[in-house]
Motif scaffolding. Structure first.
Motif, PDB file in Angstrom:
ATOM      1  N   ALA A   1       0.781  -1.250   0.000  1.00 33.17           N
ATOM      2  CA  ALA A   1       0.000   0.000   0.000  1.00 33.17           C
ATOM      3  C   ALA A   1       0.809   1.294   0.000  1.00 33.17           C
ATOM      4  N   VAL A   2       2.071   1.256  -0.453  1.00 35.39           N
ATOM      5  CA  VAL A   2       2.832   2.500  -0.536  1.00 35.39           C
ATOM      6  C   VAL A   2       2.626   3.061  -1.949  1.00 35.39           C
ATOM      7  N   GLY A   3       1.541   3.811  -2.112  1.00 37.39           N
ATOM      8  CA  GLY A   3       1.163   4.258  -3.450  1.00 37.39           C
ATOM      9  C   GLY A   3       1.203   5.766  -3.609  1.00 37.39           C
ATOM     10  N   ASP A   4       1.145   6.195  -4.882  1.00 35.05           N
ATOM     11  CA  ASP A   4       1.091   7.633  -5.169  1.00 35.05           C
ATOM     12  C   ASP A   4      -0.243   8.223  -4.734  1.00 35.05           C
ATOM     13  N   ARG A   5      -1.303   7.441  -4.877  1.00 32.80           N
ATOM     14  CA  ARG A   5      -2.616   7.848  -4.383  1.00 32.80           C
ATOM     15  C   ARG A   5      -3.146   6.698  -3.534  1.00 32.80           C
ATOM     16  N   VAL A   6      -3.538   7.022  -2.312  1.00 33.68           N
ATOM     17  CA  VAL A   6      -4.122   6.014  -1.428  1.00 33.68           C
ATOM     18  C   VAL A   6      -5.549   6.459  -1.114  1.00 33.68           C
ATOM     19  N   LEU A   7      -6.490   5.664  -1.563  1.00 36.28           N
ATOM     20  CA  LEU A   7      -7.906   5.982  -1.334  1.00 36.28           C
ATOM     21  C   LEU A   7      -8.516   4.943  -0.410  1.00 36.28           C
ATOM     22  N   MET A   8      -9.649   5.319   0.179  1.00 39.39           N
ATOM     23  CA  MET A   8     -10.371   4.342   1.013  1.00 39.39           C
ATOM     24  C   MET A   8     -11.833   4.356   0.658  1.00 39.39           C
ATOM     25  N   LEU A   9     -12.442   3.190   0.678  1.00 41.81           N
ATOM     26  CA  LEU A   9     -13.892   3.150   0.593  1.00 41.81           C
ATOM     27  C   LEU A   9     -14.451   3.798   1.869  1.00 41.81           C
ATOM     28  N   GLN A  10     -15.621   4.375   1.714  1.00 45.73           N
ATOM     29  CA  GLN A  10     -16.249   5.153   2.786  1.00 45.73           C
ATOM     30  C   GLN A  10     -16.307   4.386   4.125  1.00 45.73           C
ATOM     31  N   ASN A  11     -16.628   3.111   4.063  1.00 46.63           N
ATOM     32  CA  ASN A  11     -16.761   2.337   5.302  1.00 46.63           C
ATOM     33  C   ASN A  11     -15.595   1.375   5.540  1.00 46.63           C
ATOM     34  N   ALA A  12     -14.468   1.653   4.909  1.00 41.47           N
ATOM     35  CA  ALA A  12     -13.276   0.847   5.185  1.00 41.47           C
ATOM     36  C   ALA A  12     -12.583   1.398   6.425  1.00 41.47           C
ATOM     37  N   VAL A  13     -11.707   0.584   6.992  1.00 41.88           N
ATOM     38  CA  VAL A  13     -10.894   1.057   8.117  1.00 41.88           C
ATOM     39  C   VAL A  13      -9.429   0.720   7.818  1.00 41.88           C
ATOM     40  N   TYR A  14      -8.536   1.488   8.442  1.00 37.17           N
ATOM     41  CA  TYR A  14      -7.101   1.286   8.205  1.00 37.17           C
ATOM     42  C   TYR A  14      -6.432   1.584   9.537  1.00 37.17           C
TER      43      TYR A  14
ATOM     44  N   ALA B   1     -18.404  -0.715  -9.161  1.00 33.42           N
ATOM     45  CA  ALA B   1     -18.425   0.350 -10.181  1.00 33.42           C
ATOM     46  C   ALA B   1     -17.748   1.602  -9.633  1.00 33.42           C
ATOM     47  N   ALA B   2     -17.987   1.883  -8.350  1.00 33.33           N
ATOM     48  CA  ALA B   2     -17.344   3.045  -7.717  1.00 33.33           C
ATOM     49  C   ALA B   2     -15.834   2.827  -7.614  1.00 33.33           C
ATOM     50  N   ILE B   3     -15.440   1.592  -7.329  1.00 35.14           N
ATOM     51  CA  ILE B   3     -14.001   1.271  -7.247  1.00 35.14           C
ATOM     52  C   ILE B   3     -13.346   1.500  -8.605  1.00 35.14           C
ATOM     53  N   LYS B   4     -14.019   1.051  -9.655  1.00 33.66           N
ATOM     54  CA  LYS B   4     -13.476   1.218 -11.007  1.00 33.66           C
ATOM     55  C   LYS B   4     -13.288   2.709 -11.330  1.00 33.66           C
ATOM     56  N   LEU B   5     -14.314   3.487 -11.055  1.00 34.11           N
ATOM     57  CA  LEU B   5     -14.223   4.933 -11.315  1.00 34.11           C
ATOM     58  C   LEU B   5     -13.078   5.557 -10.530  1.00 34.11           C
ATOM     59  N   ALA B   6     -12.941   5.117  -9.286  1.00 32.01           N
ATOM     60  CA  ALA B   6     -11.888   5.665  -8.424  1.00 32.01           C
ATOM     61  C   ALA B   6     -10.511   5.308  -8.973  1.00 32.01           C
ATOM     62  N   ILE B   7     -10.355   4.061  -9.444  1.00 34.91           N
ATOM     63  CA  ILE B   7      -9.064   3.641 -10.018  1.00 34.91           C
ATOM     64  C   ILE B   7      -8.731   4.514 -11.223  1.00 34.91           C
ATOM     65  N   LEU B   8      -9.698   4.639 -12.133  1.00 34.37           N
ATOM     66  CA  LEU B   8      -9.442   5.396 -13.363  1.00 34.37           C
ATOM     67  C   LEU B   8      -9.205   6.872 -13.043  1.00 34.37           C
ATOM     68  N   GLY B   9      -9.993   7.385 -12.102  1.00 32.56           N
ATOM     69  CA  GLY B   9      -9.860   8.797 -11.733  1.00 32.56           C
ATOM     70  C   GLY B   9      -8.505   9.100 -11.107  1.00 32.56           C
ATOM     71  N   ALA B  10      -8.000   8.147 -10.314  1.00 33.97           N
ATOM     72  CA  ALA B  10      -6.716   8.378  -9.648  1.00 33.97           C
ATOM     73  C   ALA B  10      -5.559   8.145 -10.612  1.00 33.97           C
ATOM     74  N   LEU B  11      -5.711   7.148 -11.471  1.00 30.88           N
ATOM     75  CA  LEU B  11      -4.600   6.728 -12.325  1.00 30.88           C
ATOM     76  C   LEU B  11      -4.372   7.670 -13.503  1.00 30.88           C
ATOM     77  N   THR B  12      -5.459   8.128 -14.112  1.00 27.78           N
ATOM     78  CA  THR B  12      -5.331   8.904 -15.346  1.00 27.78           C
ATOM     79  C   THR B  12      -4.374  10.090 -15.210  1.00 27.78           C
ATOM     80  N   PRO B  13      -4.512  10.937 -14.182  1.00 28.68           N
ATOM     81  CA  PRO B  13      -3.553  12.048 -14.079  1.00 28.68           C
ATOM     82  C   PRO B  13      -2.129  11.575 -13.776  1.00 28.68           C
TER      83      PRO B  13
END
Ligand SMILES: [Zn+2]
Length: 556
Positions: free
Chosen positions: A450-463, A522-534
């Motif tokens: 999980a050492v990434g350029d963008r680290v996102l979380m689902l709304q109800n995830a915990v870390y 579907a939300a995960i897919k959008l998030a991946i594409l949204g984070a990765l594209t830039p």
């Protein structure tokens, strides 16, 4: 009359042979036309009969595209070897005449679905596919041709091992072929190894085993020492599946087992993940920040994050990936089912996808060790991350684990080392890296991928550094204080965003991702594409600098 009876018998046998093929493994008689149409794969037991190199060229190369290289390199006889049955030179000549081959491998330029490659194919009929200096020379020159022309190299092995008749010179072919492969790999060019029945001894212990990807035909015999030698040495009976392709897959040495019919398509598809031209996507920028996507009370969130119905990485693959090629094994010990990975195409983008896999039922969870990866899982992820870097593929990592597996064997195999190694490699990995914590982000087991350029979380995830229960029993000395610990630890997406640990929150369907996994993926897919594209637009040096700045500043 006896001679006549004999002759009639001979004719009958000949006619039978023309009509029927007999499977060497199960002795089943198969109509010869069916046998040929099925590429010599037994319809009864799925044994893959050995093919000649010409048959393999027909199978893999586009029609008429194969152009042989170095055909004049033939058998050498460095020791002027002879035994009771005659000279090696004579034997080699006879073999060449019988097979029409100059050596145990044929190499050349070819096209596969239009893509140029260098292809090398061994033929077991030529002295058991043994590795002589002529064989080594042809393979070395093939690797050099691939390097010079910047082409992928594909080698198909079938060999009993070193060629005794060339003594130590044969042994050295292992070193020189690997030296040439090493140069190719160091230059970042792809090398795919196909292991067929049999691939043993010196060939298995050299170029056949060091592919970027190692794949095998089903049931192929693959191993180093012979079964009989091992049984005599260790005085034990070996398991039936010992040294089969299936055995090697489970022990981490193969990326996959591919049936003959699918072999060409598999290889062509795998090569399409080498330095792909990514589509220019128009996607909204990375997932929204806190607004409108704040989780409920921490302990409630913990329960939601652990819901068995939450989408797993396999759900994401099924719902969001146009293509997924699972790649197996750490090349050291095993294939972890709790941490999986492979080539994936998401919304047209080609990526390396890795992530923890939890099950939904008890049986599934036992099979994947409840999403708690062993060292071999982290080491497989490491191998795939490095491959992604070499192939110019971004990495997408989906995190969902209660933690790395706390077990005796996991400690013995270096769980801590495996996670630590990943942290250092991810820090400087020269490719874009997006992380989404989809469920439980459990401690080092989560951070290990999980050492990434963008680290996102689902709304109800915990870390979290530790489970609330674990924290409560250590600091409160009372496991029942877990809800208080969950609040004190600040483990929800909203709080982690405020702390600067994550970069964004992915909204979930009302009531939680488990209520509508399709919408969640579907939300995960959008998030991946949204984070990765830039990220794809940022020069890789800058990307690595920014990643350093991001993680080196945490807690400062
Ligand atoms: Zn059979």
């Amino acid at each position: 009359m006896a001679w006549l009876t004999e002759q009639i018998k001979d004719v009958k046998i000949r006619q039978e042979r023309e009509l029927w093929a007999v499977c060497a493994a199960c002795k089943r008689h198969v109509d010869r036309s069916v046998w040929q149409a099925d590429l010599k794969v037994c319809p009864g037991c799925n044994a893959h009969e050995r093919l000649s190199c010409r048959e393999r060229i027909d199978l893999l190369a586009d029609a008429g595209s194969f152009e042989e290289l170095n055909a004049s390199v033939g058998v050498r006889d460095p020791l002027a070897f002879a035994d009771d049955s005659g000279s090696y030179a004579d034997k080699a000549k006879a073999t060449a005449a019988k097979t029409g081959l100059g050596e145990a491998v044929v190499t050349g330029l070819a096209r596969m679905d239009g893509r140029p490659v260098v292809l090398g194919i061994m033929d077991f009929r030529f002295m058991g596919g043994s590795l002589g200096s002529g064989t080594g020379e042809r393979i070395l020159l093939a690797a050099e041709a691939a390097l010079e022309r910047r082409l992928p190299l594909i080698l198909v092995s079938a060999s009993g091992g070193a060629r005794m008749h060339e003594g130590i010179v044969s042994l050295m072919q292992m070193a020189r072929t690997c030296a040439a492969i090493a140069r190719l790999q160091e230059a970042g060019l792809p090398y795919l190894s196909v292991l067929t029945d049999p691939t043993t001894g010196g060939v298995s212990a050299s170029y056949a085993m060091v592919g970027d990807l190692n794949i095998a035909e089903p049931k192929s015999l693959i191993g180093f020492a012979g079964r009989r030698v091992i049984e005599q040495t260790i005085k034990q009976k070996l398991p039936d599946d010992f040294q089969t392709a299936e055995y090697l897959l489970e022990h981490g040495f193969l990326d996959g087992i591919v049936p003959r019919r699918a072999l060409k398509a598999w290889l062509v598809n795998a090569l399409s993940y080498y330095r792909p031209v990514q589509p220019q996507l128009k996607v909204a920028p990375a997932a929204p920040a806190a607004g409108g996507a704040v989780a409920g009370p921490p302990w409630e969130t913990v329960q939601l994050a652990r819901q068995a119905g939450r989408p797993t990485i396999r759900d994401t693959i099924a719902n969001c990936c146009d293509d997924f090629v699972e790649l197996h094994g750490d090349r050291l010990f095993g294939d972890d089912h709790g941490l999986i990975g492979g080539f994936a195409t998401i919304g047209g983008l080609r990526v390396m996808l890795i992530g923890h896999q939890k099950g939904k039922t008890v049986e599934e969870n036992i099979a994947v060790n409840f999403g708690m990866a062993n060292p071999e899982g982290y080491r497989k992820a490491l191998r795939l991350m490095r491959l992604a870097e070499r192939y110019g593929l971004p990495v997408v990592s989906l995190v969902d684990t209660p933690g790395a597996y706390p077990g005796l064997d996991a400690e013995a195999r270096g769980q801590a080392e495996a996670i630590a190694r990943n942290l250092t490699v991810m820090a400087t990995l020269r490719t874009p890296f997006v992380v989404i914590v989809t469920g439980e982000g459990g401690s080092g087991g989560a951070l290990g991928i999980a050492v990434g350029d963008r680290v996102l979380m689902l709304q109800n995830a915990v870390y979290s550094v530790i489970s609330p229960e674990g924290c409560a029993s250590i600091l409160w000395r009372d496991g029942k204080k877990a809800p208080e610990a969950a609040a004190a630890l600040k483990i929800t997406a909203g709080e982690l965003l405020k702390l600067g640990i994550i970069d964004g929150i992915v909204p979930e369907p009302a009531g939680g991702a488990h209520l509508d996994p399709k919408a969640a993926t579907a939300a995960i897919k959008l998030a991946i594409l949204g984070a990765l594209t830039p990220l794809l637009e940022i020069p890789v040096e800058t990307l690595v600098e920014q990643r350093y700045a991001k993680f080196s500043g945490m807690g400062r």
